[in-house]
Write a protein that holds these residues in place. Structure first.
Motif, PDB file in Angstrom:
ATOM      1  N   LEU A   1      12.279  17.294  -5.854  1.00 37.59           N
ATOM      2  CA  LEU A   1      12.005  17.774  -4.503  1.00 37.59           C
ATOM      3  C   LEU A   1      12.810  16.936  -3.514  1.00 37.59           C
ATOM      4  O   LEU A   1      13.369  15.891  -3.862  1.00 37.59           O
ATOM      5  CB  LEU A   1      10.503  17.670  -4.189  1.00 37.59           C
ATOM      6  N   THR A   2      12.823  17.371  -2.271  1.00 37.28           N
ATOM      7  CA  THR A   2      13.642  16.701  -1.249  1.00 37.28           C
ATOM      8  C   THR A   2      12.944  15.495  -0.619  1.00 37.28           C
ATOM      9  O   THR A   2      13.565  14.788   0.181  1.00 37.28           O
ATOM     10  CB  THR A   2      13.990  17.686  -0.117  1.00 37.28           C
ATOM     11  N   GLU A   3      11.687  15.254  -0.960  1.00 37.71           N
ATOM     12  CA  GLU A   3      10.899  14.240  -0.245  1.00 37.71           C
ATOM     13  C   GLU A   3      11.508  12.826  -0.286  1.00 37.71           C
ATOM     14  O   GLU A   3      11.665  12.184   0.771  1.00 37.71           O
ATOM     15  CB  GLU A   3       9.461  14.228  -0.767  1.00 37.71           C
ATOM     16  N   PRO A   4      11.842  12.277  -1.465  1.00 36.25           N
ATOM     17  CA  PRO A   4      12.346  10.889  -1.467  1.00 36.25           C
ATOM     18  C   PRO A   4      13.632  10.683  -0.670  1.00 36.25           C
ATOM     19  O   PRO A   4      13.762   9.707   0.074  1.00 36.25           O
ATOM     20  CB  PRO A   4      12.555  10.599  -2.966  1.00 36.25           C
ATOM     21  N   ILE A   5      14.601  11.599  -0.803  1.00 30.45           N
ATOM     22  CA  ILE A   5      15.849  11.422  -0.058  1.00 30.45           C
ATOM     23  C   ILE A   5      15.627  11.651   1.437  1.00 30.45           C
ATOM     24  O   ILE A   5      16.255  10.997   2.278  1.00 30.45           O
ATOM     25  CB  ILE A   5      16.961  12.350  -0.613  1.00 30.45           C
ATOM     26  N   SER A   6      14.693  12.532   1.794  1.00 32.32           N
ATOM     27  CA  SER A   6      14.372  12.744   3.216  1.00 32.32           C
ATOM     28  C   SER A   6      13.778  11.479   3.818  1.00 32.32           C
ATOM     29  O   SER A   6      14.140  11.075   4.933  1.00 32.32           O
ATOM     30  CB  SER A   6      13.379  13.905   3.365  1.00 32.32           C
TER      31      SER A   6
ATOM     32  N   ASN B   1       0.346   9.863  -3.250  1.00 31.57           N
ATOM     33  CA  ASN B   1       1.282  10.926  -2.896  1.00 31.57           C
ATOM     34  C   ASN B   1       2.731  10.474  -3.025  1.00 31.57           C
ATOM     35  O   ASN B   1       3.612  11.253  -3.430  1.00 31.57           O
ATOM     36  CB  ASN B   1       1.020  11.406  -1.466  1.00 31.57           C
ATOM     37  N   GLN B   2       2.994   9.210  -2.680  1.00 24.98           N
ATOM     38  CA  GLN B   2       4.356   8.688  -2.777  1.00 24.98           C
ATOM     39  C   GLN B   2       4.808   8.627  -4.232  1.00 24.98           C
ATOM     40  O   GLN B   2       5.957   8.935  -4.547  1.00 24.98           O
ATOM     41  CB  GLN B   2       4.431   7.291  -2.144  1.00 24.98           C
TER      42      GLN B   2
ATOM     43  N   GLU C   1       3.968   9.264   5.663  1.00 24.09           N
ATOM     44  CA  GLU C   1       2.869   8.476   5.084  1.00 24.09           C
ATOM     45  C   GLU C   1       3.054   6.971   5.250  1.00 24.09           C
ATOM     46  O   GLU C   1       2.077   6.260   5.518  1.00 24.09           O
ATOM     47  CB  GLU C   1       2.688   8.848   3.609  1.00 24.09           C
ATOM     48  N   PRO C   2       4.285   6.428   5.122  1.00 22.60           N
ATOM     49  CA  PRO C   2       4.426   4.990   5.379  1.00 22.60           C
ATOM     50  C   PRO C   2       3.966   4.581   6.772  1.00 22.60           C
ATOM     51  O   PRO C   2       3.434   3.474   6.957  1.00 22.60           O
ATOM     52  CB  PRO C   2       5.934   4.751   5.200  1.00 22.60           C
ATOM     53  N   PHE C   3       4.130   5.474   7.754  1.00 26.61           N
ATOM     54  CA  PHE C   3       3.763   5.134   9.125  1.00 26.61           C
ATOM     55  C   PHE C   3       2.243   5.136   9.329  1.00 26.61           C
ATOM     56  O   PHE C   3       1.706   4.262  10.005  1.00 26.61           O
ATOM     57  CB  PHE C   3       4.445   6.092  10.104  1.00 26.61           C
ATOM     58  N   ILE C   4       1.547   6.111   8.728  1.00 21.37           N
ATOM     59  CA  ILE C   4       0.084   6.102   8.898  1.00 21.37           C
ATOM     60  C   ILE C   4      -0.542   4.955   8.107  1.00 21.37           C
ATOM     61  O   ILE C   4      -1.583   4.416   8.516  1.00 21.37           O
ATOM     62  CB  ILE C   4      -0.568   7.452   8.524  1.00 21.37           C
TER      63      ILE C   4
ATOM     64  N   PHE D   1       0.821  -1.216   0.000  1.00 15.58           N
ATOM     65  CA  PHE D   1       0.000   0.000   0.000  1.00 15.58           C
ATOM     66  C   PHE D   1       0.856   1.267   0.000  1.00 15.58           C
ATOM     67  O   PHE D   1       0.459   2.284  -0.582  1.00 15.58           O
ATOM     68  CB  PHE D   1      -0.966  -0.011   1.186  1.00 15.58           C
ATOM     69  N   VAL D   2       2.015   1.210   0.634  1.00 17.96           N
ATOM     70  CA  VAL D   2       2.929   2.358   0.562  1.00 17.96           C
ATOM     71  C   VAL D   2       3.387   2.565  -0.884  1.00 17.96           C
ATOM     72  O   VAL D   2       3.447   3.699  -1.381  1.00 17.96           O
ATOM     73  CB  VAL D   2       4.154   2.160   1.481  1.00 17.96           C
TER      74      VAL D   2
END
Length: 324
Positions: free
Chosen positions: A88-93, A79-80, A302-305, A73-74
């Motif tokens: 953007l910085t999201e994937p490396i963060s 959004n992923q 998001e992976p955590f929720i 599901f992740v």
């Protein structure tokens, strides 16, 4: 900022993690190739994040089947996918955050401190996460673990200070801008130009922010509610299509299931699950509620929720942790 680093004229604005990464790529590849290379790295970081997240779930004693369901599901969460294809910085963060948490539960606190600090150089709100974990370790009287975790953070901080000393980078200055945005705009309608114009006039944005809280508490509260809605609300109020709004709105039931798991099934959760998977959500939600929010700001948690949603729904069937 990356060009400023390369030409010896650093710029003070965003945290220096991503500009340094781009500058490194510019030393290896031509300028025309760098945007494509950044997207390729996004895909690589996202794949690695999936792998590390699976390892983290197993370390947290989740049974393998539920870990794989969570991972599925992740992997397909809109959004992923959406922000992996953008520069953007999201994937490396996300990659650095999950790596740091995996190091933490694997009893490698020194490496956890290093990678945790690096994650905050790409997603600055994460800077508040590891002090909270450090406080937990100190309260739990885990002297060695707290020392090594803190040492990793301090050494990374020292490294960045050396870069500043030699004028390779400048300290980030975006906090002032963010305070001005949070004071004069709401997350539904951010006036970037207004914020930029006031940045050159306002000398102490923090005092203006606090003064706004004191003198106009209802407007301050409204802006904070709007920020929270922009993070986790059931639909987006921006000008998007119906399908986009539905896909964005998936976040709301997931967030509710995450809260439900904590409130109604907390007795089934280990201490590690509570610390590792809830503290990042708490930090991201609180900081961005107090400032301003955009849809992408939830990316790193998001992976955590999603994990919490899977666990909550499965809890009606039985125990989701391995019996050992």
């Amino acid at each position: 900022m990356a060009d400023g680093i390369l030409y010896g004229k650093p710029i003070s604005y965003f945290p220096n993690g991503y500009p340094l990464f781009i500058a490194l790529l510019k030393l290896i590849f031509s300028d025309a190739l760098v945007p494509t290379i950044l997207i390729i790295f996004n895909i690589i970081f996202q794949i690695l994040s999936q792998y590390l997240f699976f390892k983290l779930l197993i370390k947290l004693n989740l049974n393998k089947e539920l870990a794989l369901i969570t991972l599925f599901f992740v992997a397909i969460y809109p959004n992923q996918i959406n922000y992996t294809r953008q520069i953007l910085t999201e994937p490396i963060s996300l990659f650095l955050l999950i790596l740091s948490l995996l190091m933490y539960v694997s009893n490698k606190p020194f490496l956890s401190g290093i990678t945790g600090f690096l994650a905050a150089q790409f997603r600055p709100t994460l800077i508040f996460l590891f002090p909270l974990i450090l406080i937990h370790e100190i309260i739990s009287k885990n002297t060695k673990k707290s020392f090594l975790l803190g040492l990793g953070v301090i050494l990374c901080l020292f490294f960045f200070k050396i870069l500043e000393y030699f004028n390779l980078i400048l300290p980030p200055d975006n906090l002032k801008f963010n305070l001005i945005v949070a004071t004069y705009s709401d997350s539904f309608n951010i006036n970037w130009e207004l914020a930029r114009s006031k940045l050159s006039i306002i000398k102490n944005p923090l005092s203006v922010y606090i003064n706004h809280l004191i003198t106009n508490p209802l407007d301050f509260l409204e802006k904070r509610i709007i920020s929270l809605w922009s993070l986790w609300g059931p639909f987006s109020v921006t000008h998007r299509g119906i399908l986009e709004k539905i896909l964005i709105g998936i976040r709301f039931p997931l967030f509710m299931f995450s809260i439900a798991l904590f409130l109604l099934r907390k007795n089934l959760l280990s201490k590690n699950i509570l610390i590792i998977t809830y503290l990042p959500i708490l930090v991201i939600t609180f900081i961005h509620t107090m400032f301003f929010s955009q849809q992408r700001f939830t990316f790193v948690v998001e992976p955590f929720i999603i994990m919490h949603t899977v666990l909550y729904l499965y809890s009606f069937k039985g125990n989701f942790l391995n019996e050992n």
